[in-house]
Scaffold this active site. Sequence first.
Site, PDB file in Angstrom:
ATOM      1  N   LYS A 205       0.929  -1.212   0.037  1.00 44.95           N
ATOM      2  CA  LYS A 205      -0.094   0.002  -0.012  1.00 44.95           C
ATOM      3  C   LYS A 205       0.801   1.305   0.146  1.00 44.95           C
ATOM      4  CE  LYS A 205      -3.958  -2.327   0.239  1.00 44.95           C
ATOM      5  NZ  LYS A 205      -3.354  -3.662   0.036  1.00 44.95           N
TER       6      LYS A 205
ATOM      7  N   GLU B 208      -3.127   7.231   7.426  1.00 47.24           N
ATOM      8  CA  GLU B 208      -3.927   7.899   6.628  1.00 47.24           C
ATOM      9  C   GLU B 208      -4.826   8.749   7.094  1.00 47.24           C
ATOM     10  OE1 GLU B 208      -4.502   5.035   2.714  1.00 47.24           O
ATOM     11  OE2 GLU B 208      -6.154   5.454   4.112  1.00 47.24           O
TER      12      GLU B 208
ATOM     13  N   HIS C 123     -16.130  -3.435   6.530  1.00 44.73           N
ATOM     14  CA  HIS C 123     -15.132  -3.189   5.666  1.00 44.73           C
ATOM     15  C   HIS C 123     -15.388  -4.374   4.397  1.00 44.73           C
ATOM     16  CE1 HIS C 123     -13.288  -0.221   7.575  1.00 44.73           C
ATOM     17  NE2 HIS C 123     -12.967  -0.997   8.635  1.00 44.73           N
TER      18      HIS C 123
ATOM     19  N   ARG D 118      -6.922  -7.945 -10.111  1.00 49.46           N
ATOM     20  CA  ARG D 118      -7.666  -9.248 -10.412  1.00 49.46           C
ATOM     21  C   ARG D 118      -8.977  -8.973 -11.040  1.00 49.46           C
ATOM     22  NH1 ARG D 118     -10.902  -9.062  -5.904  1.00 49.46           N
ATOM     23  NH2 ARG D 118      -9.998  -8.154  -3.965  1.00 49.46           N
TER      24      ARG D 118
END
Length: 498
Positions: free
Chosen positions: A116, A200, A235, A292
């Site tokens: 990430k 973040e 999530h 993907r």
Amino acid sequence: MFKKILIANRGEIAVRVIRTCRDFGIKSASIFSDADIASLHTRLADESYHIGSSAASDSYLNKEKIIKLAKEIGADAIHPGYGFFSENAEFIRALEKNKITFIGPSSKSVSLMGSKTEARKLMAKHGVPIVPGTTSPIKSLEEGLSAAKEIGYPVLLKAAAGGGGKGMRKISSADEFQSAFEATKREALKAFANDDIYIEKFIENPRHIEVQILGDKQGNYVHLFERECSIQRRHQKIIEEAPSSFVDETTRQKITSAAVDAAKACGYYNAGTVEFLMDSDKNFYFLEMNTRLQVEHPVTELITGKDLVKEQIYVAMGNSLSFKQSDLKINGHALECRIYAEDPMNDFLPSTGQIIRYLQPAGPGIRVDSGFDSGSQITVHYDPLISKLVSWSDSRDSSINRMLRALSEFVVTGLVTNIPFLKIIVDNPSFRKGDFSINFLNEEFMNELKKVNEKQESAEKEITAAIISSIIKSKSTGRSYKQSDSSSINSWQEQMYE
């Protein structure tokens, strides 16, 4: 043209790929574990091979066994589906070494997007907006505290190798930082064998918007518009739709352009999805790129008329994309509900066992991608996703009505599913108006679920009282009262799913 494709997956996505192979005239070979010996994908493929015991580590995640099998049966290519090896750069490199085509992106692209922090650096370098935060792993508690203060609370601590909501914590103040920092590192190490974490800015009540892209090895790119992951739980996506009810045409042009830039930045080819968070002012920020095919790809297929799996295979053969951006337009609205074997009334615990009766809906505008049928087993070994129910119509409201009709027709007995739960969400006034964020379930919906739970408990008491009354009556009249356990359960559950 490939002669034979080995599908390194199971369940509904394996069935999905088998069907497109058949449309192409390509032989399909499936693999199956002990638990999947009678599964639908095992029976539908042209060839099926036992790969190991039920544990995924001994079957669907055994790289050596899968590659050895592919070579033995003369498979030209492997389709990974999603999950398992679909985003594993090491697996792709092993295939490249053995001259077997991976139906997906290059190992280089997967590696670039797998971290990430590296992905955030790359996106920032190419002008794709990222959520404010750090672009390198936090090395110490002091460094993290300093970064969080500069970004401004609340912030998120996230695992650099994470996904699916694992290894992620919200921190509202400096007082919470130390314990969350250590816990997130421990969780990241346990889940991803990598304890790198980064920070973040926490975006309040965002929408989750993602863009489907396709690229080929000749450097051609298209986007197939956006999807919105409307409803999520912890999530994990539950309901998806395309197009988003929140995105206007100006924003659409900006976000799809950013997604194509992201794909170009990592030299991507094949199908991929660029995910963004969007705030209430329609500012959007790069979240991650899934290298993907996505679970929710059917909603894109229904609004564009394109077969994404077919295009994946076509590109993997070395061909250019079969269509251009100018050939694409949004046609109508599609909605997807994930049908899970789980109990919403019991903290969504998976429900395992045999499916006694399976009757899926049909009719205009309805598509069901499933890997199960009557007699199938839902086990503890794999994800409890039974099928994906997709509705399409010329408007969002009409698509919602079709979804409600289809959910009402869907019969799965023998175990508990989330079908009643989905019906309540889809018919919720706020959902119908498109007035929600990814926090919709937690903030607004759980109270409704509690009311339904109480209503169901009341109904159970009434039915129990009726049964006791019937038994007493039959004894008093001398009549026998006998019914098999299985038929009794089926009858009860069918009532609950109406």
